[in-house]
Motif scaffolding. Structure first.
Motif, short mmCIF file in Angstrom:
data_model
loop_
_atom_site.label_atom_id
_atom_site.label_comp_id
_atom_site.label_asym_id
_atom_site.label_seq_id
_atom_site.Cartn_x
_atom_site.Cartn_y
_atom_site.Cartn_z
N SER A 129 70.04 -25.49 -43.70
CA SER A 129 68.66 -25.81 -43.32
C SER A 129 68.59 -26.96 -42.33
CB SER A 129 67.83 -26.15 -44.55
OG SER A 129 68.28 -27.37 -45.12
N LEU A 130 69.43 -27.98 -42.49
CA LEU A 130 69.43 -29.16 -41.61
C LEU A 130 68.07 -29.86 -41.58
CD1 LEU A 130 71.55 -27.94 -38.52
CD2 LEU A 130 72.27 -29.44 -40.38
N ASN A 131 67.24 -29.57 -42.58
CA ASN A 131 65.90 -30.18 -42.65
C ASN A 131 65.10 -29.96 -41.36
OD1 ASN A 131 66.29 -31.28 -45.27
ND2 ASN A 131 67.51 -32.94 -44.38
N PHE A 132 65.06 -28.71 -40.91
CA PHE A 132 64.34 -28.39 -39.68
C PHE A 132 62.86 -28.74 -39.82
CE2 PHE A 132 67.89 -25.24 -39.31
CZ PHE A 132 68.45 -25.78 -38.16
N HIS A 133 62.32 -29.41 -38.80
CA HIS A 133 60.89 -29.74 -38.81
C HIS A 133 60.03 -28.50 -38.60
CE1 HIS A 133 62.27 -33.82 -38.73
NE2 HIS A 133 61.07 -34.32 -38.55
N ASP A 134 60.52 -27.58 -37.78
CA ASP A 134 59.77 -26.34 -37.51
C ASP A 134 60.75 -25.24 -37.15
OD1 ASP A 134 56.69 -26.62 -37.47
OD2 ASP A 134 57.37 -28.44 -36.45
N ILE A 135 60.29 -24.01 -37.31
CA ILE A 135 61.07 -22.83 -36.93
C ILE A 135 60.22 -21.95 -36.03
CG2 ILE A 135 62.27 -20.76 -37.74
CD1 ILE A 135 62.92 -22.21 -40.31
N PHE A 136 60.78 -21.57 -34.88
CA PHE A 136 60.06 -20.74 -33.92
C PHE A 136 60.78 -19.41 -33.75
CE2 PHE A 136 58.60 -24.96 -32.98
CZ PHE A 136 57.27 -24.80 -32.61
N MET A 137 60.01 -18.34 -33.59
CA MET A 137 60.56 -17.02 -33.31
C MET A 137 60.13 -16.62 -31.91
SD MET A 137 59.56 -15.17 -36.91
CE MET A 137 59.72 -16.06 -38.47
N ILE A 138 61.13 -16.40 -31.04
CA ILE A 138 60.80 -16.15 -29.64
C ILE A 138 61.69 -15.06 -29.05
CG2 ILE A 138 60.17 -18.58 -29.31
CD1 ILE A 138 62.87 -18.55 -27.50
N SER A 139 61.31 -14.62 -27.87
CA SER A 139 62.19 -13.83 -27.02
C SER A 139 62.23 -14.51 -25.66
CB SER A 139 61.68 -12.38 -26.87
OG SER A 139 62.40 -11.73 -25.84
N ALA A 140 63.35 -15.16 -25.35
CA ALA A 140 63.47 -15.84 -24.06
C ALA A 140 63.44 -14.84 -22.91
CB ALA A 140 64.77 -16.65 -24.02
N LEU A 141 63.88 -13.62 -23.17
CA LEU A 141 63.93 -12.60 -22.12
C LEU A 141 62.54 -12.13 -21.73
CD1 LEU A 141 65.89 -10.89 -20.40
CD2 LEU A 141 65.78 -9.16 -22.19
N THR A 142 61.69 -11.85 -22.72
CA THR A 142 60.34 -11.34 -22.43
C THR A 142 59.30 -12.46 -22.33
OG1 THR A 142 59.77 -11.05 -24.76
CG2 THR A 142 60.93 -9.24 -23.68
N GLY A 143 59.64 -13.64 -22.85
CA GLY A 143 58.69 -14.75 -22.85
C GLY A 143 57.83 -14.81 -24.08
N ASP A 144 58.00 -13.87 -24.99
CA ASP A 144 57.20 -13.84 -26.21
C ASP A 144 57.45 -15.09 -27.05
OD1 ASP A 144 55.47 -12.86 -28.15
OD2 ASP A 144 57.07 -11.81 -29.23
N GLY A 145 56.40 -15.82 -27.38
CA GLY A 145 56.50 -17.02 -28.20
C GLY A 145 56.87 -18.28 -27.44
N VAL A 146 57.22 -18.17 -26.16
CA VAL A 146 57.66 -19.34 -25.39
C VAL A 146 56.50 -20.30 -25.11
CG1 VAL A 146 58.65 -20.10 -23.18
CG2 VAL A 146 59.60 -18.11 -24.36
N ASP A 147 55.31 -19.77 -24.87
CA ASP A 147 54.15 -20.63 -24.62
C ASP A 147 53.86 -21.54 -25.82
OD1 ASP A 147 53.83 -19.60 -22.11
OD2 ASP A 147 52.23 -18.20 -22.65
N ASP A 148 53.96 -20.98 -27.01
CA ASP A 148 53.74 -21.78 -28.22
C ASP A 148 54.80 -22.87 -28.36
OD1 ASP A 148 51.55 -20.25 -28.92
OD2 ASP A 148 52.72 -18.87 -30.17
N LEU A 149 56.03 -22.55 -28.01
CA LEU A 149 57.12 -23.53 -28.08
C LEU A 149 56.90 -24.65 -27.07
CD1 LEU A 149 59.84 -24.36 -29.28
CD2 LEU A 149 60.96 -22.89 -27.58
#
Length: 338
Positions: free
Chosen positions: A202-222
């Motif tokens: 876990s490394l005590n992650f502050h947040d977890i994001f699900m994205i597709s760098a190829l299509t750009g999906d979720g990148v705006d939120d990141l």
């Protein structure tokens, strides 16, 4: 693009492109018409009232999509990408400015072990650059390839060794689950979130994001997350600088990346890519000539196969990517020699 060679005075009207890429230079503004570039050992912070900044180190195993993600985050292709491992060989700073905030993304080579470093004769930057980036970052983003069946549910051991207890206690970390567009079963993502939230990785992650760098999906939120996380502080770069690389560096690395994509097996790794000519025209259009030196005549013939059609296709793809990086017309020629 800013050079670290002798002092240059560059007119804004016809050479705006030269201000977009920088390499350890201090910019002294004399008036609205002229910029004088003076080489320095380190960047001079740019003090502005009420402005914020954030340095983000992106770490991950080879070929997880870090460079593709950085390009999406800054909306320019300044980090060359390919489908083969070890395309990124040294740390690159990519800069994104929005309103009063500057984000500096540190794209790093894929983490490797000491044995891999020696076995494949990799540059020392594979060892030092991820370490330097993790120590100087305000936030660390660990990029995980969700498509890889064998590694997606565990953090790379080389990263775990890199992230000492001191770093884990001082620097917040987030997990970026990449390539989610390749997953047919989306419930796998819920499983991964559960593993990295509660498991030993876990490394005590502050947040977890699900994205597709190829299509750009979720990148705006990141990107928005990073903008919101920025802290009051001096800017390290002018707001019209997008990379610490020069234009020449980006052209050379982009062609190398396209050779990696279009040549089989280990062939492209033994090629020497060198910029022979670079010129910026009156309309800021770029003309460049790249030479590719091959170790054997067989590889020369491979590149020139089909009356040079393969080489022309590589040049066309590289031109397209460079136009997206520089926002101007790019004409590229590639020559091959033994």
């Amino acid at each position: 693009m800013l050079f670290t060679i002798e002092k240059y005075a560059i007119r804004v009207g016809s050479r705006y492109l030269r201000r977009y890429f920088s390499k350890n230079v201090d910019i002294a503004v004399n008036n609205t018409q002229e910029f004088v570039l003076q080489p320095e050992d380190s960047f001079t912070s740019i003090r502005r009232e009420g402005q914020k900044s954030l340095k983000i180190a992106l770490l991950g195993a080879p070929n997880v999509g870090k460079s593709t993600l950085v390009n999406q985050l800054i909306k320019r292709s300044v980090c060359p990408t390919s489908s083969k491992v070890h395309t990124t060989q040294a740390k690159t700073n990519a800069i994104y400015c929005e309103d009063d905030t500057q984000l500096i993304f540190m794209d790093t080579p894929g983490t490797v072990s000491e044995n891999e470093l020696k076995r494949y004769k990799l540059a020392n930057s594979f060892k030092t650059d991820p370490k330097v980036s993790s120590h100087t970052a305000d936030i660390i983003g660990i990029v995980q390839d969700t498509q890889n069946l064998y590694t997606r549910d565990k953090i790379n051991q080389n990263i775990l060794k890199l992230l000492t207890e001191d770093i884990r206690n001082k620097i917040p970390m987030i997990l970026i689950l990449n390539k989610v567009d390749k997953l047919k079963k989306k419930e796998i993502l819920l499983h991964l979130v559960n593993v990295f939230s509660k498991g030993k990785y876990s490394l005590n992650f502050h947040d977890i994001f699900m994205i597709s760098a190829l299509t750009g999906d979720g990148v705006d939120d990141l990107r928005t997350y990073f903008l919101d996380s920025a802290k009051p502080g001096d800017w390290q770069y002018q707001n019209n600088v997008y990379s610490n690389l020069t234009c020449e560096d980006i052209i050379q690395q982009t062609v190398r990346a396209k050779l990696l994509d279009n040549l089989p097996n280990e062939v492209p790794y033994c090629l020497q890519v060198r910029l022979e000519h670079f010129d910026v025209g009156p309309n800021d259009n770029i003309n460049a000539i790249i030479s590719v030196t091959c170790p054997t005549k067989r590889i020369v013939n491979l590149l020139l196969n089909g009356k040079g059609k393969r080489l022309k296709n590589i040049a066309v793809v590289a031109e397209k990517e460079l136009r997206y990086a520089f926002r101007t017309s790019v004409k590229l020629k590639i020559s091959v020699q033994l």
